[in-house]
Design a protein around this motif. Structure first.
Motif, PDB file in Angstrom:
ATOM      1  N   UNK A  31     -56.768  14.075   3.094  1.00 58.60           N
ATOM      2  CA  UNK A  31     -57.833  14.770   3.713  1.00 58.60           C
ATOM      3  C   UNK A  31     -57.114  15.973   3.837  1.00 58.60           C
ATOM      4  N   UNK A  32     -57.996  17.140   4.364  1.00 59.57           N
ATOM      5  CA  UNK A  32     -57.876  18.552   4.374  1.00 59.57           C
ATOM      6  C   UNK A  32     -57.328  18.701   5.683  1.00 59.57           C
ATOM      7  N   UNK A  33     -58.274  18.018   6.672  1.00 60.16           N
ATOM      8  CA  UNK A  33     -57.734  18.032   8.097  1.00 60.16           C
ATOM      9  C   UNK A  33     -57.637  16.975   8.158  1.00 60.16           C
ATOM     10  N   UNK A  34     -55.884  16.367   8.533  1.00 56.46           N
ATOM     11  CA  UNK A  34     -56.088  14.607   8.894  1.00 56.46           C
ATOM     12  C   UNK A  34     -56.566  14.228  10.192  1.00 56.46           C
ATOM     13  N   UNK A  35     -57.174  15.343  10.741  1.00 59.30           N
ATOM     14  CA  UNK A  35     -58.197  14.339  11.879  1.00 59.30           C
ATOM     15  C   UNK A  35     -59.680  14.310  12.045  1.00 59.30           C
ATOM     16  N   UNK A  36     -59.682  15.136  10.743  1.00 59.83           N
ATOM     17  CA  UNK A  36     -61.386  14.631  10.476  1.00 59.83           C
ATOM     18  C   UNK A  36     -61.451  14.185   8.781  1.00 59.83           C
ATOM     19  N   UNK A  37     -60.669  13.056   8.601  1.00 59.96           N
ATOM     20  CA  UNK A  37     -60.186  12.240   7.765  1.00 59.96           C
ATOM     21  C   UNK A  37     -61.283  11.680   7.223  1.00 59.96           C
ATOM     22  N   UNK A  38     -62.326  11.210   8.443  1.00 65.72           N
ATOM     23  CA  UNK A  38     -63.822  10.320   8.605  1.00 65.72           C
ATOM     24  C   UNK A  38     -64.917  10.697   8.105  1.00 65.72           C
ATOM     25  N   UNK A  39     -64.763  11.808   8.944  1.00 65.09           N
ATOM     26  CA  UNK A  39     -66.043  13.533   8.294  1.00 65.09           C
ATOM     27  C   UNK A  39     -66.011  13.715   6.637  1.00 65.09           C
ATOM     28  N   UNK A  40     -65.199  13.237   6.003  1.00 61.72           N
ATOM     29  CA  UNK A  40     -64.686  14.130   5.494  1.00 61.72           C
ATOM     30  C   UNK A  40     -64.909  13.127   3.637  1.00 61.72           C
TER      31      UNK A  40
END
Length: 549
Positions: A102-111
């Protein structure tokens, strides 16, 4: 039906352009590829090779030595993690995405959801791993839906086996493998009672060559009593794993590559595939099954495709390395002729040695004729592994993965040929191999004689061909005469055409001009019963002559 061509990418490595390549390096040292590296342009280029499906290996969160506790992700004890990056087959949360990607770990599912969307827009279908046989030793889901009870949460650990337990146990015994349980940590790794290890090791002391970082899941099979199955009532593990499949199917994935599928009872697959396909009718299941005697059993249990490892892969490797005669190819396809559309041909994947490695052929060009034959000889699907199309050697010593001819699945690394290909710095030989792969796969996609046509093996009347393999494909009034040369030397050969081929394929005798779909060269051909066609074939190359009949 279109020809299915699967492109396996090790997601962590594919887009990484950091060339530090420090042995046992951290993610900070060596970098890591991201899901975001699969831009619309990159996916378009993959599709332009003739690829239909991308298998994104290593999506689901797995054990790693990288610390993500700042994001609320439990830290794994390094004693039970293989390599700095960890194996993608030691899952720590079936409902989560690997934060490394992920580029943004908190948004990994969205990514991940965005990656699926981008892939579909590029005309590509998405395959991810489903690892049903085992999980990481410290499995703990932090992303499971509220109603889900975690694996092992309600197990009776006093029972070595219980049909409703998720794991197998060694009651009263502590996990005591034959290696250091500290691995540089202040505190040791403690597991009591010990759980059985993923590769069917049912005591508390696995060795270094075991899958010691994993624990075996219990599908209601009592291994302690001789593999007796208890499937009624439905084992709890069946219900949990079915829900995990439905969770990812709802994310838009088009298929699952099911790791070590034959280590899980076929009865579970019948149950799970039926329920998943009832809701997602177009989803496909690809099974990693190595026992040919089980092929038809697992296909009947709902699998769409199976690895053809023990048959076609092993045969092609033998032919490439001059350990088997070319006619062995005929014997290999005949073994699975009744299920040929379900057999997934391949020459490389993350488990196998690279063709160009010193452990295999030491020269990527030697794999080209095998690739051509595999792609063009039947209607069944073909899979290639990222870097194979450039002749990646896999001769690095990355860390946990030593110099073994394989591209690591345990370490942070980058792939030399993929880095240079992205910069336009391939050698002439690598570019030539890439061109042959692309042309062959596009022929398979575009020519109805390949995707839909009938197949006729010519080897039984061409025993004089010692390093060449020849066959015919036909659909409608289009005929393809395919000849591949496993020899390194150029050859001029006569390919015999038996009368039976004319009857079976409804070919009329005639003179015609054939065009080689690879080189665009022309050849005057006389199609005559029990006649022959003379042609020149370059070493480690092939001909795909197209005729209108």
């Amino acid at each position: 039906m279109d020809k299915v061509i699967v492109y396996q990418v090790f997601t962590r490595l594919f887009g990484n352009r950091n060339t530090t390549r420090k042995v046992n390096g951290t993610i900070a040292d060596n970098g890591c590829g991201k899901m975001a590296d699969f831009t619309p342009a990159v996916l378009k280029d993959i599709a332009a090779m003739g690829v239909t499906h991308v298998w994104f290996t290593g999506i689901i969160r797995h054990a790693t030595q990288t610390d993500y506790t700042a994001y609320g992700i439990p830290r794994q004890h390094p004693a039970v993690v293989k390599g700095r990056a960890g194996s993608p087959y030691a899952i720590t949360d079936y409902y989560d995405v690997d934060p490394d990607l992920a580029t943004d770990v908190n948004q990994r599912m969205l990514e991940f959801e965005q990656l699926v969307e981008r892939s579909h827009k590029a005309g590509l279908k998405v395959i991810i791993d489903f690892v049903p046989n085992h999980v990481a030793r410290q499995y703990k889901s932090i992303c499971k839906p509220k109603r889900v009870v975690d694996l092992g949460e309600t197990d009776n650990v006093l029972h070595g086996f219980d049909p409703q337990n998720n794991f197998y146990y060694c009651p009263g015994e502590r996990f005591s493998p034959y290696f250091d349980l500290y691995n540089g940590e202040r505190d040791p790794y403690i597991e009591e009672p010990a759980k059985a290890t993923g590769n069917d090791h049912f005591d508390n002391a696995p060795g270094k060559n075991d899958w010691y970082e994993t624990v075996k899941l219990n599908y209601g099979v009592d291994y302690y009593a001789g593999r007796i199955g208890y499937f009624d009532p439905i084992p709890d593990t069946w219900l949990k794993m079915k829900d995990i499949l439905l969770f990812w199917a709802a994310k838009g994935v088009d298929g699952f590559r099911c790791d070590m599928a034959e280590m899980v009872p076929a009865e579970f697959w019948s149950y799970a595939t039926q329920l998943v396909k009832k809701k997602f009718s177009k989803i496909i299941f690809i099974g990693e099954v190595y026992n040919p005697y089980e092929y038809r059993h697992y296909l009947a249990s709902g699998f769409d495709l199976l690895y053809d490892k023990v048959g076609m892969y092993d045969t092609m490797r033998g032919v490439i390395c001059e350990q088997l005669p070319v006619e062995a190819i005929s014997q290999a396809w005949q073994q699975t002729d009744d299920i040929r559309d379900h057999m997934l041909y391949f020459l490389e994947n993350h488990d196998e040695q690279r063709i160009a490695s010193d452990f295999f052929a030491a020269d990527a060009s030697k794999g080209v004729p095998a690739m051509m034959a595999m792609v063009l000889m039947q209607q069944n699907p073909f899979m290639l592994y990222a870097g194979q199309e450039y002749g990646e050697r896999g001769m690095d010593r990355e860390g946990f993965s030593g110099n073994d001819g394989r591209t690591t699945i345990f370490d942070y690394w980058s792939i030399d040929t993929l880095c240079r290909a992205s910069q336009g710095k391939l050698t002439d030989a690598e570019s030539e191999i890439s061109d042959l792969y692309r042309k062959t796969m596009l022929i398979a996609r575009k020519e109805k004689a390949i995707s839909q046509g009938v197949f006729f093996d010519l080897m039984y009347v061409n025993s004089h061909l010692k390093r060449q393999y020849a066959f015919i494909r036909k659909a409608g009034n289009e005929l393809l005469l395919v000849v591949v040369n496993f020899g390194s030397q150029d050859a001029v050969i006569d390919v015999n055409l038996p009368s039976h081929a004319f009857d079976y394929m409804e070919i009329k005798e005639k003179s015609a001009i054939a065009s080689d779909l690879l080189s665009k060269e022309k050849l005057a051909v006389i199609l005559k019963r029990d006649g022959s066609v003379r042609m020149a074939v370059k070493g480690n190359n092939g001909r795909v002559w197209k005729l209108k009949i």
